[in-house]
Design a protein around this motif. Structure first.
Motif: not given
Ligand SMILES: [Zn+2]
Length: 133
Positions: A10-13, A73, A76
């Protein structure tokens, strides 16, 4: 036709890309973790998967026979893929179909779903009831 999809948390990490054909099948499962995390998967061999970013953000959860790395992750909490081996012992990945980015909803609608009764250690059979999965 096989194509390259991008996937992410979700956060793109955590970001990856993978070569697959969603029309060749996806899977849902009734095991304890798949049920609690609403898992919808597509399996790819290791050579069709490339982690692009976020190795340092990946948390690893294992349980039971500890054959699957249920990665998530740590920023997130989203589980965008898992790492395991296929039924022949080759390294493989279980991508979360819902974490693939930019997929045409119609492709998802048309993707066949195979149900696995892993609650009873039987990936070849569908559970008696699947509507709630
Ligand atoms: Zn994430």
């Amino acid at each position: 036709m096989k194509q390259t999809y991008r996937g992410s948390c979700h956060c793109g990490a955590v970001r990856y890309e993978a070569d697959l054909n969603l029309a060749q099948g996806t899977a849902k499962c009734n095991c304890s973790i798949c049920f609690k995390t609403r898992s919808w998967m597509a399996f790819v061999p290791a050579d069709a998967f490339r982690l692009l970013a976020g190795k340092e953000f990946l948390g690893d959860y294992q349980f039971g026979k500890r054959t699957v790395h249920h990665l998530f992750c740590t920023r997130c909490g989203v589980r965008s893929f898992a790492r395991a081996t296929d039924d022949k012992g080759n390294p493989a990945y279980a991508l979360r179909v819902n974490c693939l980015d930019g997929v045409d909803p119609q492709v998802l609608v048309n993707a066949p779903v195979v149900y696995m009764d892993m609650l009873h250690d039987d990936f070849r059979s569908a559970p008696a009831e699947t509507r709630h999965l």
